[in-house]
Motif scaffolding. Structure first.
Motif, PDB file in Angstrom:
ATOM      1  N   TYR A   1      -5.667  20.920  -7.005  1.00 20.17           N
ATOM      2  CA  TYR A   1      -6.219  19.715  -7.907  1.00 20.17           C
ATOM      3  C   TYR A   1      -5.149  19.724  -8.971  1.00 20.17           C
ATOM      4  O   TYR A   1      -4.927  18.382  -9.426  1.00 20.17           O
ATOM      5  CB  TYR A   1      -7.364  19.971  -8.577  1.00 20.17           C
ATOM      6  N   LEU A   2      -4.306  20.717  -9.287  1.00 22.91           N
ATOM      7  CA  LEU A   2      -3.266  20.528 -10.351  1.00 22.91           C
ATOM      8  C   LEU A   2      -2.318  19.447  -9.999  1.00 22.91           C
ATOM      9  O   LEU A   2      -1.571  18.858 -10.731  1.00 22.91           O
ATOM     10  CB  LEU A   2      -3.021  21.858 -11.018  1.00 22.91           C
ATOM     11  N   ASP A   3      -1.926  19.622  -8.787  1.00 24.22           N
ATOM     12  CA  ASP A   3      -0.608  18.816  -8.244  1.00 24.22           C
ATOM     13  C   ASP A   3      -1.287  17.250  -8.676  1.00 24.22           C
ATOM     14  O   ASP A   3      -0.183  16.443  -8.710  1.00 24.22           O
ATOM     15  CB  ASP A   3      -0.433  18.763  -6.754  1.00 24.22           C
ATOM     16  N   ALA A   4      -2.425  16.884  -8.778  1.00 26.65           N
ATOM     17  CA  ALA A   4      -2.929  15.394  -9.045  1.00 26.65           C
ATOM     18  C   ALA A   4      -2.144  15.261 -10.311  1.00 26.65           C
ATOM     19  O   ALA A   4      -1.897  13.825 -10.491  1.00 26.65           O
ATOM     20  CB  ALA A   4      -4.318  15.336  -8.934  1.00 26.65           C
ATOM     21  N   CYS A   5      -1.917  16.048 -11.298  1.00 27.30           N
ATOM     22  CA  CYS A   5      -1.383  15.676 -12.617  1.00 27.30           C
ATOM     23  C   CYS A   5       0.059  15.418 -12.457  1.00 27.30           C
ATOM     24  O   CYS A   5       1.004  14.874 -13.452  1.00 27.30           O
ATOM     25  CB  CYS A   5      -1.415  16.965 -13.603  1.00 27.30           C
ATOM     26  N   VAL A   6       0.480  15.604 -11.312  1.00 27.92           N
ATOM     27  CA  VAL A   6       2.142  15.340 -10.861  1.00 27.92           C
ATOM     28  C   VAL A   6       1.883  13.907 -10.054  1.00 27.92           C
ATOM     29  O   VAL A   6       3.096  13.017 -10.417  1.00 27.92           O
ATOM     30  CB  VAL A   6       3.016  16.321 -10.475  1.00 27.92           C
ATOM     31  N   ILE A   7       1.302  14.042  -9.100  1.00 25.31           N
ATOM     32  CA  ILE A   7       1.166  12.982  -8.272  1.00 25.31           C
ATOM     33  C   ILE A   7       0.751  11.662  -9.086  1.00 25.31           C
ATOM     34  O   ILE A   7       1.536  10.538  -8.785  1.00 25.31           O
ATOM     35  CB  ILE A   7       0.522  13.058  -7.072  1.00 25.31           C
ATOM     36  N   ASN A   8      -0.315  11.677  -9.698  1.00 26.15           N
ATOM     37  CA  ASN A   8      -0.883  10.511 -10.068  1.00 26.15           C
ATOM     38  C   ASN A   8      -0.048   9.653 -11.268  1.00 26.15           C
ATOM     39  O   ASN A   8      -0.196   8.513 -11.171  1.00 26.15           O
ATOM     40  CB  ASN A   8      -2.413  10.748 -10.546  1.00 26.15           C
ATOM     41  N   PRO A   9       0.351  10.357 -12.025  1.00 21.35           N
ATOM     42  CA  PRO A   9       1.284   9.398 -13.010  1.00 21.35           C
ATOM     43  C   PRO A   9       2.184   8.601 -12.169  1.00 21.35           C
ATOM     44  O   PRO A   9       2.623   7.306 -12.653  1.00 21.35           O
ATOM     45  CB  PRO A   9       2.254  10.293 -13.800  1.00 21.35           C
ATOM     46  N   ARG A  10       2.564   8.808 -11.004  1.00 22.86           N
ATOM     47  CA  ARG A  10       3.631   7.994 -10.199  1.00 22.86           C
ATOM     48  C   ARG A  10       2.712   7.118  -9.502  1.00 22.86           C
ATOM     49  O   ARG A  10       3.440   6.087  -8.908  1.00 22.86           O
ATOM     50  CB  ARG A  10       4.024   8.917  -9.014  1.00 22.86           C
ATOM     51  N   VAL A  11       1.468   6.620  -9.877  1.00 18.88           N
ATOM     52  CA  VAL A  11       1.056   5.429  -9.213  1.00 18.88           C
ATOM     53  C   VAL A  11       1.492   4.545 -10.081  1.00 18.88           C
ATOM     54  O   VAL A  11       1.877   3.229  -9.133  1.00 18.88           O
ATOM     55  CB  VAL A  11      -0.589   5.479  -9.921  1.00 18.88           C
ATOM     56  N   CYS A  12       2.078   4.604 -11.458  1.00 20.33           N
ATOM     57  CA  CYS A  12       2.446   3.340 -12.157  1.00 20.33           C
ATOM     58  C   CYS A  12       3.619   3.929 -12.978  1.00 20.33           C
ATOM     59  O   CYS A  12       3.246   4.651 -13.996  1.00 20.33           O
ATOM     60  CB  CYS A  12       1.318   2.566 -12.538  1.00 20.33           C
ATOM     61  N   GLY A  13       5.001   3.042 -13.284  1.00 22.56           N
ATOM     62  CA  GLY A  13       5.838   3.612 -14.152  1.00 22.56           C
ATOM     63  C   GLY A  13       5.467   2.997 -15.348  1.00 22.56           C
ATOM     64  O   GLY A  13       6.100   3.702 -16.332  1.00 22.56           O
ATOM     65  N   ILE A  14       4.529   2.171 -15.821  1.00 22.76           N
ATOM     66  CA  ILE A  14       4.160   1.622 -17.112  1.00 22.76           C
ATOM     67  C   ILE A  14       3.095   2.159 -17.561  1.00 22.76           C
ATOM     68  O   ILE A  14       3.071   2.511 -18.742  1.00 22.76           O
ATOM     69  CB  ILE A  14       4.457   0.133 -17.106  1.00 22.76           C
ATOM     70  N   CYS A  15       2.176   2.603 -16.790  1.00 21.42           N
ATOM     71  CA  CYS A  15       0.810   3.136 -17.216  1.00 21.42           C
ATOM     72  C   CYS A  15       0.541   4.300 -16.638  1.00 21.42           C
ATOM     73  O   CYS A  15      -0.843   4.729 -16.524  1.00 21.42           O
ATOM     74  CB  CYS A  15      -0.264   2.050 -17.255  1.00 21.42           C
TER      75      CYS A  15
ATOM     76  N   TYR B   1       0.912  -1.193  -0.024  1.00 23.81           N
ATOM     77  CA  TYR B   1      -0.061   0.010  -0.151  1.00 23.81           C
ATOM     78  C   TYR B   1       0.884   1.239  -0.039  1.00 23.81           C
ATOM     79  O   TYR B   1       1.804   1.254   0.672  1.00 23.81           O
ATOM     80  CB  TYR B   1      -1.065  -0.201   1.070  1.00 23.81           C
ATOM     81  N   ARG B   2       0.637   2.092  -0.835  1.00 23.65           N
ATOM     82  CA  ARG B   2       1.494   3.410  -0.870  1.00 23.65           C
ATOM     83  C   ARG B   2       0.865   4.739  -0.428  1.00 23.65           C
ATOM     84  O   ARG B   2       1.497   5.500  -0.605  1.00 23.65           O
ATOM     85  CB  ARG B   2       2.084   3.558  -2.173  1.00 23.65           C
ATOM     86  N   GLY B   3      -0.343   4.582  -0.478  1.00 30.08           N
ATOM     87  CA  GLY B   3      -1.167   5.730   0.241  1.00 30.08           C
ATOM     88  C   GLY B   3      -1.316   6.949  -0.696  1.00 30.08           C
ATOM     89  O   GLY B   3      -1.242   8.098  -0.246  1.00 30.08           O
ATOM     90  N   ILE B   4      -1.398   6.836  -2.123  1.00 26.80           N
ATOM     91  CA  ILE B   4      -1.354   8.054  -2.896  1.00 26.80           C
ATOM     92  C   ILE B   4      -2.619   8.842  -2.750  1.00 26.80           C
ATOM     93  O   ILE B   4      -2.605   9.963  -2.891  1.00 26.80           O
ATOM     94  CB  ILE B   4      -1.430   7.357  -4.436  1.00 26.80           C
ATOM     95  N   GLU B   5      -3.717   8.090  -2.553  1.00 25.18           N
ATOM     96  CA  GLU B   5      -4.913   8.931  -2.457  1.00 25.18           C
ATOM     97  C   GLU B   5      -4.984   9.934  -1.265  1.00 25.18           C
ATOM     98  O   GLU B   5      -5.434  10.933  -1.293  1.00 25.18           O
ATOM     99  CB  GLU B   5      -6.363   7.986  -2.342  1.00 25.18           C
ATOM    100  N   GLU B   6      -4.412   9.426  -0.271  1.00 23.87           N
ATOM    101  CA  GLU B   6      -4.225  10.341   1.127  1.00 23.87           C
ATOM    102  C   GLU B   6      -3.433  11.388   0.767  1.00 23.87           C
ATOM    103  O   GLU B   6      -3.483  12.603   1.173  1.00 23.87           O
ATOM    104  CB  GLU B   6      -3.669   9.259   2.226  1.00 23.87           C
ATOM    105  N   PHE B   7      -2.303  10.935   0.217  1.00 22.99           N
ATOM    106  CA  PHE B   7      -1.123  11.904  -0.352  1.00 22.99           C
ATOM    107  C   PHE B   7      -1.747  13.287  -0.993  1.00 22.99           C
ATOM    108  O   PHE B   7      -1.386  14.293  -0.951  1.00 22.99           O
ATOM    109  CB  PHE B   7      -0.140  11.573  -1.333  1.00 22.99           C
ATOM    110  N   LEU B   8      -2.740  12.931  -1.828  1.00 16.17           N
ATOM    111  CA  LEU B   8      -3.592  13.874  -2.637  1.00 16.17           C
ATOM    112  C   LEU B   8      -4.400  15.276  -1.933  1.00 16.17           C
ATOM    113  O   LEU B   8      -4.612  16.329  -2.350  1.00 16.17           O
ATOM    114  CB  LEU B   8      -4.373  13.467  -3.629  1.00 16.17           C
ATOM    115  N   LYS B   9      -4.834  14.476  -0.763  1.00 17.11           N
ATOM    116  CA  LYS B   9      -5.793  15.229   0.103  1.00 17.11           C
ATOM    117  C   LYS B   9      -5.197  16.636   0.528  1.00 17.11           C
ATOM    118  O   LYS B   9      -4.241  16.825   0.798  1.00 17.11           O
ATOM    119  CB  LYS B   9      -6.232  14.663   1.225  1.00 17.11           C
ATOM    120  N   ASN B  10      -6.100  17.823   0.257  1.00 16.18           N
ATOM    121  CA  ASN B  10      -5.666  19.167   0.587  1.00 16.18           C
ATOM    122  C   ASN B  10      -4.673  19.699  -0.444  1.00 16.18           C
ATOM    123  O   ASN B  10      -4.367  21.037  -0.062  1.00 16.18           O
ATOM    124  CB  ASN B  10      -5.271  19.193   1.960  1.00 16.18           C
ATOM    125  N   ARG B  11      -4.606  19.049  -1.388  1.00 16.50           N
ATOM    126  CA  ARG B  11      -3.389  19.646  -2.428  1.00 16.50           C
ATOM    127  C   ARG B  11      -4.325  20.471  -3.669  1.00 16.50           C
ATOM    128  O   ARG B  11      -5.568  19.999  -3.631  1.00 16.50           O
ATOM    129  CB  ARG B  11      -2.616  18.686  -3.196  1.00 16.50           C
TER     130      ARG B  11
END
Ligand code: SF4
Ligand code: SF4
Lengths: 281, 193, 383
Positions: free
Chosen positions: C48-62, C36-46
């Motif tokens: 919304y544009l930050d999600a465009c940087v954080i979310n690609p890091r969910v996965c290196g291939i997709c 478990y890496r906690g991406i969804e928690e990490f996004l809270k209170n940021r």
């Protein structure tokens, strides 16, 4: 002929993005043929077992209570570090912690759990690091060449540049012309859109990504992904204090920067005020 | 007397005349006469009235800038810095009224003569840079509210300028320096976080 | 009955596969992801544009699919329309991500479970695909060029020309993997001596995304998550397990339908659909690239700052769902459901998920092969 260097590549808490970045290295085949890859999470290799190695490559952050290969991650890394001669930390996660946890060498601004092994560590941060940077670190070790490192153990040949150096928007930076919006060729992203290029140690605009481009060239601000502060908050907005950028280019005093900026702003560059490509004469 | 010193003297004389007779009504010949120089010799120092005006502006801006820099480098709070800046300004207004007058009135109301080579903030950059640093540090130290630079700049400088104007017109009931505390207080309250 | 617990590596991430066997035959299987890496928690209170940087890091291939899903979810929440040009560019980069994924999966993940192969073939290909993405998006992996309101790049006709030429070249080159008629030496070789009937599954398919040429056949409203024995949650559609991914979304293709009619949802059909899909995507991209109007705007500034939205894309492994709640430009809540969760849920013996069903009643020597044909992304699951 002496035997090939043994390499173990291990993943901590990561997205495997560093590996996927590495797969884009044009000479990957030649490079992998020079080494004996005894373990990699995805590339063909044997079953994992503890053994001595010449180079340990760590991708990803560390974190308590995280299982990797059925071992506690921190114990796994600790054992492997003791079994290896040199360690390359690839990716901001493994150097500083990044998004997912603590780094091996640093924990953001502070010393990390394995700081005492600093002498055998090489840091290749980046989220992800450029494939050539990774290959460079491996090659330098294979060729027994001396790497000049900065105080965070990053090779100076890569990280003494800023990602700003070589950006095609440099002229706009010079004349303090900000991009009016996203999605435009014109303008520098430093003033409004949050570009961290001028104070980010990396060479993305010198050693281009996928050999063709870089984020700022494509209109995306540099997020400072090679730095311990990555990812800051509000990545698409320049932090300003009373309208003045809170972070200024590396190596210049605020007074000098503001003086120069004032001069550049007062004297206009007519050519850059206009659209680059339009129907006018 | 070195050339630089002579230039300075000419500038001071010009300042006096500008203040007395107005900028437009003052000619190079007037300044030369007052200096006891020939007009031809004057041109060795300043090729035109515009160039004199410009150098005068740079000179005043530097003068203010240097004083502000001293304040900026003091290890005191933004509130205290504001008071020091107000003090400085009012003191100058009293001691060197022509200078302040020039900076405030001639520059701002005759911008067209500065169009060439003095674009934007170019000639006043020494002063503006220090004001920027003052503001930037105030916000960084979480003492001042983060807002648009010109919104803050206008508030600060406009207020001081207005008071000096009233003072010069003889309208103020008290000595301008007696306003230092209340004015500083007001500025701080308007800018603080 | 014997239980055999095995850690599966050489996939994106790691998983544990527990096989319940009788002799060599798998009777039941359970799949566990434990990270478990906690991406969804990490996004809270940021912002919304930050999600465009954080979310690609969910996965290196997709990660790019995650980026596009993010942009779409936010656009849905804030009622943002984007230009045709921005839409087409996103289609191209997302399509290319699917292509590089499939080829890496085929030669690097799947093939070695059966045979040795020159896996560098995959990289020769994927690095060129990544290059095309980079022309548009700055780099691959991990760019953030798609943002709510459009894209950050402003291409010239010169760029478009380069992209088009490379697309053509790579399409041609791909014919050596599997050609447009469906002939593939490497695929036939892989199944040499292995039954094409292997690993039939539940035969229920779901497509939720409408990107590229894919047509949705369902409504996200009926997607439900439920607790399971594993760290990740099960995902059901109308209370049933379903299969998502290339097979699901290409069943309307004639050629794939023919194969499906002969072998049903065996792993052969699944693998065929996956590698053949690349040809279809290439064709589609070569068509839409000519529809780009370079003079359109790349980006339009959003006006609203609060709302809730859903973004769905067909990612390499199937339908990917992002849900966002934004209040005053800040993320209040974020939820991600990934395709691997659909395919690799943990059901019961009577009600197995797609991956479980395809393992059941097969010889354990094929376990790795069958399992990996779903192109498991444990990384995505452990977001
Ligand atoms: S966009 Fe960024 S990297 Fe490019 S010139 Fe501006 S500050 Fe530098
Ligand atoms: S431009 Fe900046 S954010 Fe992008 S890869 Fe380089 S250092 Fe990282």
């Amino acid at each position: 002929m002496h035997s090939k260097s043994k390499v173990i590549w291990i993943d901590g808490v990561s997205c495997y993005g560093c590996s996927h970045s590495f797969y884009n290295y044009p000479e990957i085949k030649e490079l992998l043929e020079k080494i004996e890859l005894i373990y990699h999470p995805l590339l063909p290799s044997n079953e994992f077992k503890f053994q001595r190695c010449d180079i340990l490559i760590i991708e990803g952050a560390i974190k308590n209570n995280f299982l990797r290969l059925d071992f506690d991650l921190i114990e796994l890394i600790s054992k492997l570090i003791n079994l290896s001669k040199k360690i390359i930390l690839i990716g901001t996660c493994s150097v500083y912690g990044g998004i997912f946890g603590e780094g091996v060498l640093f924990n953001k601004e502070n010393k990390g759990k394995f700081f005492k092994y600093k002498d055998k560590i090489i840091s290749i941060p980046g989220c992800p690091p450029h494939p050539e940077w990774i290959a460079y670190a491996i090659e330098m070790i294979l060729n027994k060449k001396r790497l000049i490192l900065d105080k965070e153990n990053r090779p100076k040949e890569i990280f003494s540049y800023t990602s700003h150096m070589g950006c095609v928007r440099n002229e706009y930076f010079e004349w303090k012309i900000d991009a009016k919006n996203f999605g435009e060729k014109e303008g520098c992203l430093f003033y409004e859109q949050g570009c961290q290029g001028p104070y980010t140690h990396s060479s993305c605009n010198k050693i281009l990504w996928n050999e063709v481009n870089s984020k700022p060239r494509a209109g995306t601000p540099c997020f400072g992904c090679t730095e311990k502060t990555f990812p800051k908050k509000n990545l698409f907005k320049t932090e300003t204090f009373m309208g003045i950028p809170a972070n200024i280019p590396l190596g210049v005093s605020k007074r000098a920067y503001l003086t120069l900026a004032g001069v550049a702003k007062s004297l206009k560059n007519e050519r850059l005020e206009r659209k680059l490509i339009d129907d006018s004469e | 007397m070195s050339k630089e010193e002579k230039k300075l003297e000419i500038m001071k004389t010009a300042l006096n005349l500008f203040a007395k007779n107005g900028f437009y009504n003052t000619t190079i010949a007037d300044i030369a006469r007052e200096m006891g120089m020939s007009v031809g010799n004057m041109y060795n120092y300043f090729p035109s009235k515009e160039s004199l005006a410009k150098e005068l502006l740079i000179y005043t801006s530097k003068l203010f800038g240097e004083e502000l820099k001293k304040i900026n480098e003091m290890d005191i709070s933004s509130k205290e810095k504001i008071k020091k800046i107000v003090e400085l300004y009012f003191k100058m207004a009293k001691e060197e009224p022509e200078l302040v007058d020039y900076f405030m009135r001639v520059y701002l109301s005759n911008k067209e003569i500065f169009a060439n080579g003095c674009e934007g903030m170019l000639c006043v950059s020494a002063f503006v840079t220090e004001i920027m640093i003052f503001f930037e540090e105030g916000v960084r130290r979480k003492e001042l509210k983060n807002q648009d630079f010109f919104a803050a700049f206008g508030l600060f400088m406009g207020y001081l300028g207005g008071l000096v104007f009233l003072f010069r017109e003889g309208i103020l009931g008290k000595d301008i320096e007696e306003y230092t505390n209340s004015v500083s207080e007001n500025i701080y309250n308007a800018l603080k976080i | 009955m014997i239980v055999n617990k095995k850690i599966i590596t050489k996939i994106e991430g790691e998983a544990t596969l527990k096989l319940y066997k009788k002799n060599e035959i798998i009777e039941f299987a359970q799949i566990e992801f434990w990270q478990y890496r906690g991406i969804e928690e990490f996004l809270k209170n940021r912002h919304y544009l930050d999600a465009c940087v954080i979310n690609p890091r969910v996965c290196g291939i997709c990660g790019h699919s995650h980026l596009i899903a993010t942009a779409k979810a936010i656009e849905d929440a804030l009622n943002i329309e984007i230009t045709e040009k921005a839409k087409i560019l996103r289609e191209i980069t997302l399509g290319l991500e699917i292509i590089q994924n499939h080829i890496k999966w085929f030669y690097l993940t799947l093939y070695p479970t059966i045979k040795k192969i020159d896996f560098f073939k995959a990289f020769e290909f994927s690095k060129e695909i990544a290059k095309i993405i980079a022309i548009i998006a700055g780099q691959f992996p991990h760019n953030s060029y798609a943002i709510p309101g459009g894209v950050t790049c402003d291409l010239t006709n010169l760029d478009i020309l380069k992209i088009k030429n490379s697309l053509k070249k790579m399409f041609d080159k791909y014919q050596n993997v599997i050609d447009i008629k469906g002939d593939s030496k490497d695929l036939e070789n892989l199944f040499n001596g292995i039954s094409k009937e292997l690993g039939k599954s539940i035969n229920k398919f779901l497509v939720l995304g409408d990107n590229l040429y894919f047509k949705s056949n369902g409504d996200v409203e009926f997607v439900k998550e439920e607790q399971s024995i594993s760290f990740n949650k099960n995902v059901l559609y109308k209370d049933e397990f379903v299969e998502v991914g290339p097979l699901a979304r290409n069943l309307n293709n004639k050629l794939i339908k023919v194969i499906y009619n002969s072998y049903k949802d065996s792993i052969y059909t699944r693998i065929f659909a996956r590698i053949y899909e690349v040809n279809l995507i290439f064709k589609y991209l070569l068509k839409i690239i000519d529809e780009i109007n370079i003079n359109e705007k790349s980006y339009i500034k959003p006006k609203n700052c609060s709302g809730t939205g859903i973004g769905i894309v067909e990612a390499p492994r199937g339908s990917l769902i992002h849900k966002v709640e934004i209040e005053n430009e800040k993320i209040k809540n974020y939820e991600i459901i990934v395709p691997t969760q659909f395919n690799l849920s943990n059901g019961t013996k009577n009600k197995p998920s797609a991956a479980q069903a395809s393992l059941m009643n097969e010889n354990e020597k094929f376990a790795d092969f069958i399992f990996k044909c779903f192109d498991i992304c444990a990384i995505c699951v452990s977001h």
